[in-house]
Design an enzyme around this catalytic site. Structure first.
Site, short mmCIF file in Angstrom:
data_model
loop_
_atom_site.label_atom_id
_atom_site.label_comp_id
_atom_site.label_asym_id
_atom_site.label_seq_id
_atom_site.Cartn_x
_atom_site.Cartn_y
_atom_site.Cartn_z
N ASP A 131 1.05 -1.17 0.20
CA ASP A 131 -0.12 0.12 -0.04
C ASP A 131 1.02 1.19 -0.07
OD1 ASP A 131 -1.56 2.07 0.80
OD2 ASP A 131 -2.58 1.30 2.15
N ASN A 136 16.51 -8.06 1.12
CA ASN A 136 15.29 -8.83 0.88
C ASN A 136 14.12 -7.96 1.51
OD1 ASN A 136 13.17 -10.50 1.50
ND2 ASN A 136 14.79 -12.28 1.33
N ASP A 171 -8.02 -7.13 0.84
CA ASP A 171 -7.95 -5.79 1.33
C ASP A 171 -8.68 -5.65 2.71
OD1 ASP A 171 -6.71 -3.22 1.53
OD2 ASP A 171 -8.24 -2.34 0.95
N TYR A 188 0.59 0.37 15.35
CA TYR A 188 -0.40 0.33 14.35
C TYR A 188 0.11 1.02 13.15
CZ TYR A 188 -4.39 -0.39 11.83
OH TYR A 188 -5.33 -0.62 10.67
N LYS A 199 -3.38 -2.86 8.53
CA LYS A 199 -3.56 -4.22 8.55
C LYS A 199 -2.48 -4.62 7.25
CE LYS A 199 -5.89 -6.29 11.77
NZ LYS A 199 -5.12 -6.81 12.79
N GLN A 249 -5.63 -27.85 -10.43
CA GLN A 249 -5.73 -29.09 -11.19
C GLN A 249 -4.74 -30.13 -11.32
OE1 GLN A 249 -9.37 -27.05 -12.12
NE2 GLN A 249 -8.76 -29.03 -12.98
N ARG A 302 -10.08 0.33 10.91
CA ARG A 302 -8.84 0.67 11.69
C ARG A 302 -8.00 -0.70 12.03
NH1 ARG A 302 -8.98 6.00 12.94
NH2 ARG A 302 -10.96 7.18 12.29
N ASP A 360 -15.11 1.62 5.96
CA ASP A 360 -13.79 1.20 5.20
C ASP A 360 -13.86 -0.28 4.84
OD1 ASP A 360 -12.97 3.78 5.56
OD2 ASP A 360 -11.29 3.28 6.82
C1 F6R Z 1 -7.88 -0.30 7.82
C2 F6R Z 1 -7.53 0.93 7.21
C3 F6R Z 1 -8.23 2.02 7.55
C4 F6R Z 1 -7.75 2.83 8.38
C5 F6R Z 1 -8.89 4.20 8.78
C6 F6R Z 1 -8.12 5.38 9.80
O1 F6R Z 1 -6.84 -1.15 7.18
O2 F6R Z 1 -6.65 1.30 6.60
O3 F6R Z 1 -9.63 1.60 8.09
O4 F6R Z 1 -7.27 2.33 9.71
O5 F6R Z 1 -9.29 4.91 7.66
O6 F6R Z 1 -6.93 5.82 8.99
P1 F6R Z 1 -6.04 6.97 9.52
O7 F6R Z 1 -5.85 6.59 10.86
O8 F6R Z 1 -5.04 7.12 8.28
O9 F6R Z 1 -6.77 8.22 9.48
MG MG Z 2 -4.99 -2.05 2.36
MG MG Z 3 -3.91 2.15 3.51
#
Ligand code: F6R
Ligand code: MG
Ligand code: MG
Length: 381
Positions: free
Chosen positions: A11, A104, A131, A228, A231, A241, A265, A286
């Site tokens: 990403d 790597n 995703d 964090y 994800k 096959q 999130r 999201d």
């Molecule tokens: C989950 C994801 C979104 C963000 C959410 C808050 O993997 O990418 O749900 O966590 O949109 O994003 P921020 O903290 O960047 O505003």
């Molecule tokens: Mg993503």
């Molecule tokens: Mg993202």
């Protein structure tokens, strides 16, 4: 000839927010890698996107964990990041966790699934790309594809599959792996991979001859970055096959949506919705988490495809079911079991809140005694 199929994803900026990718960024990454195909360093390239993630699917002869291939991927994502920054896309470069490539790409942010094999007379493979979820999203479908005869009839019928498959299971926290063979150790396998926050299936091998059947990306960004950072939206390669599950057996688990970690999130449980390429743009809260299936025939290293395998009305009822499951879970709001359990919130604000309130917690029994004494004294007065 042995060829390697590598799927490397990252990403590097969302459009809009975390919902999808921008075509100019995808084009930049593609152009960078395409030059290496033209030079002959790589055999072929196809691009995939799912939500805010970009994956390059490449074939080559450098083997897995090749510095040459990983460097190309890293530099291509860096080039794409420049475009994402110019467009001020959201979280531009977010998965490139270090400044410089160090040999790597694993552990540096992008996700990698790679396998090396002798190309069969006909080599059908499926690349799954999800995703708003994590690598453990593959635990349940991999079990069903390779160890559940109610899903994969070939386990009973095909002599090459009748000996079952072995699962390499990785403990995400210790970095150690264990290989469990099914059907003999099926219950041991399920005891581990039911713990989706800790164990993930890295690869699957056919017991008949040890051939690799499936492999997945298994990095965990929060453990790499210590905080964090989104994800780890996973990718997975599955061979199909003649001695592997049929395409339809591989897709069958996705006809019954199940609950995975991720969504808003990265802190919520939600259904994994199988979608066509054009619907791989999570927006509601999201999400909900979604997955595409890209089918390829490999011909002398050329990637014939992708075929959009969930672009099939037969998956409409799974999509509707996933919507209903999403509604049920959304009713819980910020409450478990929609929100992830406390241990899974470790890399979010929850520890900070607990720290802030640390000194304000008191023993409720002692507090009650003190209150009783105050009341007794007031009565006497
Ligand atoms: C989950 C994801 C979104 C963000 C959410 C808050 O993997 O990418 O749900 O966590 O949109 O994003 P921020 O903290 O960047 O505003
Ligand atoms: Mg993503
Ligand atoms: Mg993202």
């Amino acid at each position: 000839m042995k060829i390697t199929l590598s799927v490397i994803k990252a990403d590097i900026g969302g459009y809009v927010g975390h919902s999808a990718t921008h075509p100019e960024v995808v084009a930049e990454v593609e152009n960078y890698v395409r030059k290496e195909v033209d030079k002959g360093t790589l055999m072929d390239l196809k691009m995939l996107t799912c939500g805010d993630d970009i994956a390059m699917v490449v074939t080559h002869t450098h083997g897995t964990d090749s510095e040459i291939v990983h460097r190309i991927a890293w530099e291509a994502f860096e080039a794409g990041t420049e475009v994402a920054k110019k467009l001020k896309l959201y979280g531009a470069g977010q998965d490139l966790l270090t400044d410089a490539f160090s040999g790597n790409i694993k552990g540096m942010g992008p996700g990698v699934a790679e396998m090396e094999f002798e190309e069969r007379p006909s080599e059908p493979v499926i690349v799954f790309f999800a995703d708003k979820t994590s690598p453990s999203a593959w635990n349940l479908p991999l079990y069903e594809m390779f160890a559940d005869p109610m899903t994969t009839a070939g386990l009973v019928i095909d002599p090459k599959m009748h000996d079952g498959f072995s699962f390499e299971v990785l403990d995400l926290f210790s970095g150690k792996a264990v290989k469990l063979t099914t059907p003999a150790e099926l219950y041991d396998l399920l005891a581990l991979i039911g713990s989706v926050e800790k164990y993930v299936v890295k690869s699957v091998y056919r017991n008949f001859d040890g051939e690799i059947a499936a492999t997945a990306s298994t990095q965990r960004l929060s453990l790499i970055a210590g905080q964090y950072v989104g994800k780890d939206d996973p990718v997975m390669i599955v061979r199909a096959q003649s001695g592997f599950p049929a395409v339809g057996e591989i897709l069958e688990p996705f006809a019954k949506p199940w609950i995975v970690e991720g969504w808003m999130r990265g802190s919520h449980n939600g259904p994994l919705m199988p979608v066509s390429f054009k619907d791989a743009r999570p927006s509601r809260f999201d999400g909900p988490p979604r997955v595409i299936a890209a089918g390829f025939q490999i011909a002398e290293g050329k990637l014939i495809g992708p075929a959009d395998l969930f672009y099939d009305p037969a998956f409409d009822s799974a999509r509707r079911k996933a919507q209903r499951m999403a509604d049920t879970l959304r009713r819980q709001g910020i409450f478990e079991p929609h929100r992830l359990p406390t241990e899974e919130m470790e890399y979010t604000t929850l520890p900070k809140i607990l720290k802030k309130l640390e000194n304000r917690f008191y023993d409720i029994e002692e507090h009650k005694l003190d209150q009783d004494k105050i009341m007794e004294k007031e009565d006497m007065d």
